[in-house]
Design a protein around this motif. Structure first.
Motif, PDB file in Angstrom:
ATOM      1  N   ALA A 251      -7.298   3.836 -11.093  1.00  0.00           N
ATOM      2  CA  ALA A 251      -6.110   3.015 -10.846  1.00  0.00           C
ATOM      3  C   ALA A 251      -5.459   3.394  -9.522  1.00  0.00           C
TER       4      ALA A 251
ATOM      5  N   ALA B 198      -7.571   2.073  -6.806  1.00  0.00           N
ATOM      6  CA  ALA B 198      -7.404   0.618  -6.714  1.00  0.00           C
ATOM      7  C   ALA B 198      -6.096   0.269  -6.008  1.00  0.00           C
TER       8      ALA B 198
ATOM      9  N   SER C 248      -1.426   9.554   0.004  1.00  0.00           N
ATOM     10  CA  SER C 248      -1.943   8.735  -1.088  1.00  0.00           C
ATOM     11  C   SER C 248      -0.777   8.182  -1.902  1.00  0.00           C
TER      12      SER C 248
ATOM     13  N   ARG D 144      -0.769   7.589  -5.982  1.00  0.00           N
ATOM     14  CA  ARG D 144      -0.457   8.592  -6.998  1.00  0.00           C
ATOM     15  C   ARG D 144       1.050   8.688  -7.184  1.00  0.00           C
ATOM     16  N   ALA D 145       1.769   8.693  -6.075  1.00  0.00           N
ATOM     17  CA  ALA D 145       3.227   8.822  -6.182  1.00  0.00           C
ATOM     18  C   ALA D 145       3.835   7.605  -6.869  1.00  0.00           C
ATOM     19  N   VAL D 146       3.294   6.442  -6.574  1.00  0.00           N
ATOM     20  CA  VAL D 146       3.866   5.214  -7.128  1.00  0.00           C
ATOM     21  C   VAL D 146       3.494   5.051  -8.601  1.00  0.00           C
ATOM     22  N   LEU D 147       2.244   5.290  -8.917  1.00  0.00           N
ATOM     23  CA  LEU D 147       1.771   5.010 -10.275  1.00  0.00           C
ATOM     24  C   LEU D 147       2.027   6.163 -11.250  1.00  0.00           C
ATOM     25  N   GLY D 148       2.265   7.332 -10.696  1.00  0.00           N
ATOM     26  CA  GLY D 148       2.557   8.456 -11.577  1.00  0.00           C
ATOM     27  C   GLY D 148       1.317   9.221 -11.946  1.00  0.00           C
ATOM     28  N   LEU D 149       1.554  10.334 -12.589  1.00  0.00           N
ATOM     29  CA  LEU D 149       0.468  11.260 -12.868  1.00  0.00           C
ATOM     30  C   LEU D 149      -0.514  10.725 -13.890  1.00  0.00           C
ATOM     31  N   ARG D 150      -0.025   9.873 -14.758  1.00  0.00           N
ATOM     32  CA  ARG D 150      -0.873   9.436 -15.856  1.00  0.00           C
ATOM     33  C   ARG D 150      -1.877   8.373 -15.446  1.00  0.00           C
ATOM     34  N   ALA D 151      -1.654   7.804 -14.290  1.00  0.00           N
ATOM     35  CA  ALA D 151      -2.598   6.782 -13.833  1.00  0.00           C
ATOM     36  C   ALA D 151      -3.971   7.406 -13.629  1.00  0.00           C
ATOM     37  N   THR D 152      -4.985   6.668 -13.990  1.00  0.00           N
ATOM     38  CA  THR D 152      -6.343   7.172 -13.818  1.00  0.00           C
ATOM     39  C   THR D 152      -6.687   7.199 -12.336  1.00  0.00           C
ATOM     40  N   PRO D 153      -7.626   8.057 -11.961  1.00  0.00           N
ATOM     41  CA  PRO D 153      -8.053   8.075 -10.559  1.00  0.00           C
ATOM     42  C   PRO D 153      -8.494   6.691 -10.087  1.00  0.00           C
TER      43      PRO D 153
END
Lengths: 314, 656
Positions: free
Chosen positions: A47, A50, A33, A36-45
């Motif tokens: 996001a 998407a 996935s 998650r790695a690209v957007l970081g932990l704070r990104a909503t599920p």
């Protein structure tokens, strides 16, 4: 010859496809996935979902692979979300510098190791032969990063003869011109390669020195210099062609350490950074390049040996 | 709101105040770690730590030379001199390749915001209207801020902000309308499905969603909020995300006419254009958009291959101090070791120092001042309160269990042995170091000091049969005061797994030390290392329920607090990154008060409760360590704020 090359190219293509399947599969296992790695932990599920959907990471792995191969065929190596650039652009920016480092090192290694190997064979079992052998074994058994560290410590930090880092210029001509800064990284790679080549060259020359054609050349009254240069050198070099061909991709791996050690922006540096950043598109592309380099190196070695040795027919 | 951070200097990476992810020092994988170890092994070996008896870092908190600065608690090493400045010259700074900036506009997408240096880079050219910290003190620095302190009215639903008479680098004034422009473009950026990731600091429902309207009149900005907020929270946690945008940015194409950004469609077009330009690293230095600065510096060159760049002082900078040198040159390095090589060779003026280099720091101490301080945040091992494997959810929901585990964390030992003194003990979400207005009373003394006997005693008194070195099991099941607790059947062993980040090594070292201590009271913890990305993509992701029963504890690092250190979204029920599904009604109420209430001490109350309630197992906070050439000086705050992942390079100068 032509048919042979075509066959080899087809085989090479199969090997490259196999490599893409294995590396793609492995990286998929590591990073199923990327969102998650690209957007970081704070990104909503949402996001993350998407992102994965937009970039096709939510599709079955075989679909992703087909898409990846389709992009490869069109010359699209992917996009580095960490660097914010296409992978092709990143490779283009770094390729020439790595090629210069590898090329300079391999050329120097060849130029130095061939005469050293022949000379050692000619002076076999002498003190000088033993001395050079000891040095060669020491260098051969030494990892390039360790040698590089020693060179940095003694020649750069203690004696201050050279800078601690390689040339930082963007322009390749400026890099080439900056011999002072490039000396240590080139010597690091050269020394390890030269140690290996000189051992092979010595061994090959020893074999050839025992051949009848050498005795015949001497019996005909040729000078020792002519015997060594015309007959021994040429025939002993044949064994080295394959070795050198196979060394080309190995130098890419060597560059990874050496470029990182000397802070030299090249493909190795890029690969090292991608490892640290877990930048999978870049890792995938450079791994693929390595596989292609191995295949091409083999092919060139095979063709070169047929050109150099008339006894070999494909 | 907190965010995952990167506290340690090994990273050189840490996102800024509001979306700080645990640094890329974690993602600097096994290869980097191995190389660093090998490289580090070749150096000298001289203890470098200045350690106080309490285990906090920095027994010699001094500013050397003619600084006149007061001694500073918690400082590791020695600050550079104030000295006598010269003008001109070049100051070179080292950055790690893993943390080079890849974006140049304040609306930074999540995908490009994982490194704090991106924000540092942007903020040098476009300052947030409220600047923080003030040296190593975590509060707004009014002198460096573009706006005066906000005034709250209408039951804390209206905010009035006066913009100071600052100027852009093209000589035009910075106005309140420029701030409205930013807010409108930001609203357009995050509006719509799948656009939340366009702004790394965006949490749905919070800024800018909570701004009903933003209007400008000259230098006065008025924000109407959707509901009342705690002024402390809104000022320090929301307004620190606000910037001003030059009017020249309100275009949708190169050389296009300026668009009315108050129209959402135009604002979206502006954002799309700015975003497309802002991620094009090869035009960073040439695009006229990025030449307009209200910060202290202007970008002169940018190497898209390495991320190295040069800046020159903004002659129209309206802040209290313009840079005195001619060029700021930021150079890129593969690792902390290559930075350290450059420091040894004297080719860098300023560079980060990694923990692996601390034992050999004496090699540079003749030419450099080396100093450090923990950043404002916390480190911890997180619990998965939802993991039903082996009844872990029931076990860990017992406060006495968490207290027993806290007694097994040898913070003083970790600081001394693992961090070589360059860390401070941390007992809760708000640390006592660095100084902040919010640290609760129980932040200064460890409520659960290291004691295996105390841990064993807690377990025994709650119905567990403690077998040191063996397997402790529940002997007396039930929910009474001397029983194991609800949902824990008799015979249940204290055994679970824990994942930890494979880089940097200090994570593993702490986790292994903790597991060893746990074994001494019969708690069996199975350890597994993993990459940071895998940890956050699998083990810690509330959106990945597949893994919900596959991890019990995890140590990936920690979080950096925002200026207003509420744990909103971290420890409240349903929080965006409430990783371990911690759920405490008391904490939920306290967090709500911190965000929406009017009590100025609400966030301290929240932290006090969490310090004793242990939603995570708190760990020492590592220092961020810098080496600054003795040829470079400046006021203490200009260097101290570097330990808080913030730059004010206009404060630095070459010494006479």
């Amino acid at each position: 010859m032509t048919i042979y090359i075509i066959k080899r190219l087809i085989a090479a293509l199969i090997v490259v496809i196999g490599v893409t399947m294995i590396t793609f599969g492995l990286l998929h296992v590591i990073a199923s996935s990327p969102g998650r790695a690209v957007l970081g932990l704070r990104a909503t599920p949402q996001a993350v979902a998407a992102f994965n959907s937009t970039h096709g990471y939510d599709k079955p792995i075989y679909i992703q692979y087909i898409r990846y191969v389709g992009q490869l065929v069109q010359g699209n190596l992917g996009y580095s979300y960490k660097e914010g650039q296409s992978v092709a652009a990143l490779i283009k920016e770094n390729l020439l510098r790595s090629a210069y480092l590898s090329g300079a090192a391999i050329t120097l290694a060849i130029l130095l190791s061939f005469p050293v190997g022949i000379w050692q064979a000619y002076k076999r079992n002498s003190i000088s032969d033993y001395t050079v052998t000891a040095v060669a074994f020491t260098l051969y058994s030494m990892p390039s990063f360790f040698l590089g560290l020693l060179l940095i410590d003694f020649l750069a930090l203690r004696l201050g003869w050279f800078p601690v880092e390689a040339a930082q210029q963007t322009n390749i001509l400026a890099v080439i011109a900056n011999i002072h800064a490039m000396f240590l990284p080139i010597i690091t790679l050269t020394a390890v390669q030269m140690a290996a080549y000189s051992r092979y060259m010595r061994s090959s020359a020893l074999d050839n020195l025992a051949q009848d054609y050498i005795r015949l050349a001497r019996a005909k009254g040729l000078s020792e210099r002519a015997v060594l240069a015309r007959h021994l050198f040429r025939n002993s070099s044949l064994a080295m062609i394959t070795l050198i061909g196979l060394s080309i991709p190995a130098l890419l791996a060597g560059n990874l350490i050496t470029e990182s050690l000397f802070n030299y922006p090249g493909l190795g540096f890029l690969f090292f950074t991608a490892l640290q950043n877990e930048d999978y598109p870049v890792l995938l592309a450079i791994t693929l390049m390595g596989a292609i380099a191995v295949v091409i190196g083999n092919l060139i070695a095979d063709i070169a040996i047929t050109v150099a040795d008339p006894r070999v027919r494909l | 709101m907190d965010s995952l951070n990167g506290h340690l200097p090994d990273s050189g990476v840490k996102p800024p105040r509001s979306i700080r992810r645990r640094s890329r020092w974690l993602a600097a994988g096994a290869t980097a770690g191995a190389l660093a170890l090998v490289l580090g092994a070749c150096g000298g070996s001289t203890p470098a730590a200045n350690k106080s008896p309490s285990g906090t870092s920095g027994a010699k908190p001094t500013t050397s030379g003619n600084s006149g600065a007061a001694h500073l608690a918690g400082l590791y090493g020695t600050l550079p001199k104030v000295g006598t400045p010269t003008t001109g010259g070049t100051i070179t700074v080292g950055q790690l390749k893993t943390s080079t900036p890849t974006y140049i506009m304040p609306i930074t997408p999540a995908a490009l915001a994982s490194v704090y240096t991106t924000y540092d880079f942007i903020n040098l050219m476009n300052q947030p209207i409220y600047w923080s910290p003030q040296g190593a003190t975590v509060q707004i620095d009014n002198s460096l801020s573009i706006a005066n302190q906000p005034v709250y009215s209408n039951g804390n639903k209206t905010v009035t902000i006066t913009i100071k008479p600052w100027k852009w680098s093209n000589g035009t004034p910075v106005t309140a309308a420029n701030v409205v422009e930013f807010i409108d473009v930001l609203k357009a950026a995050v509006k719509g499905k799948n656009n939340a990731a366009n702004f790394s600091n965006y949490t749905p429902g919070f800024f800018p969603d909570n701004v009903k309207s933003a209007t400008a009149s000259g230098q006065t900005l008025t924000l109407q909020l959707t509901k009342a907020y705690n002024p402390g929270y809104f000022t320090n946690d929301q307004l620190d995300l606000v910037y001003a945008m030059p009017p020249q940015w309100a275009v949708s194409s190169a050389g296009g006419k300026q668009l009315p950004y108050t129209n959402p469609a135009d604002a979206k077009a502006i954002y799309n254009y700015l975003n497309s330009q802002a991620k094009n690293v090869s035009t960073f230095a040439t695009n006229p958009l990025w030449k307009i600065s209200d910060g202290p510096m202007v970008l002169q060159s940018f190497n898209p291959t390495t991320g190295a760049y040069t800046m020159t002082p903004n002659p129209d900078f309206s802040g209290p101090q313009k840079a005195r040198y001619s060029v700021l040159s930021v150079e890129t390095f593969t690792s902390n070791q290559t930075v350290f090589n450059a420091l040894q060779a004297g080719t860098l003026d300023i560079g980060p120092v990694g923990f692996s280099n601390l034992p050999e720091v004496s090699r540079i101490s003749g030419s450099y001042n080396v100093y450090g301080m923990p950043d404002f945040g916390f480190e911890g091992m997180f619990f998965n309160f939802a993991d039903k494997t082996g009844h872990f959810n029931s076990i860990i929901s017992q406060l006495y269990i968490r207290q027993a585990l806290a007694h097994l964390v040898d913070q003083a030992g970790y600081v001394r042995g693992i961090f070589k003194g360059a860390a401070a003990q941390g007992y809760g979400p708000i640390p006592s170091l660095p100084k902040s207005p919010y640290a609760p009373a129980n932040a200064t003394t460890n409520p659960y000091p290291y004691s295996t006997s105390a841990a064993a005693s807690l377990l025994s008194s709650h119905g567990w049969s403690v077998k040191p070195g063996g397997q402790t099991v529940c002997k007396n099941a039930g929910s009474g005061a001397n029983q194991c607790g609800a949902g824990i059947p008799a015979g249940t062993p204290l055994a679970w797994n824990e994942d930890y980040g494979n880089s940097p090594t200090v994570l593993g070292q702490q986790t292994i030390a903790f597991a060893s201590a746990a074994k001494q009271v019969g708690i069996e913890i199975s350890l597994k290392s993993n990459t940071f990305n895998n940890l956050i993509a699998q083990d810690n992701d509330p959106s990945a329920p597949t893994y919900i029963n596959k991890w019990a504890m995890v140590n990936f690092g920690g979080f950096t607090n925002s200026l207003y250190p509420t744990t909103q979204s971290l420890f409240n029920l349903g929080g965006t990154y409430n990783l371990g599904f911690y759920n405490s009604p008391t904490a939920n109420t306290l967090i709500k008060n911190s965000v929406s209430g009017a009590n100025p001490t609400a966030v301290s109350n929240e932290a006090s409760y969490l310090t004793s309630n242990l939603p995570v197992l708190f760990l020492p906070n590592p220092d961020l360590i810098w080496a600054v050439s003795k040829k470079v000086g400046g006021p203490a705050n200009g260097f101290l704020n570097m330990t808080q992942y913030t730059w004010t390079p206009q404060d630095w100068y070459l010494l006479k």
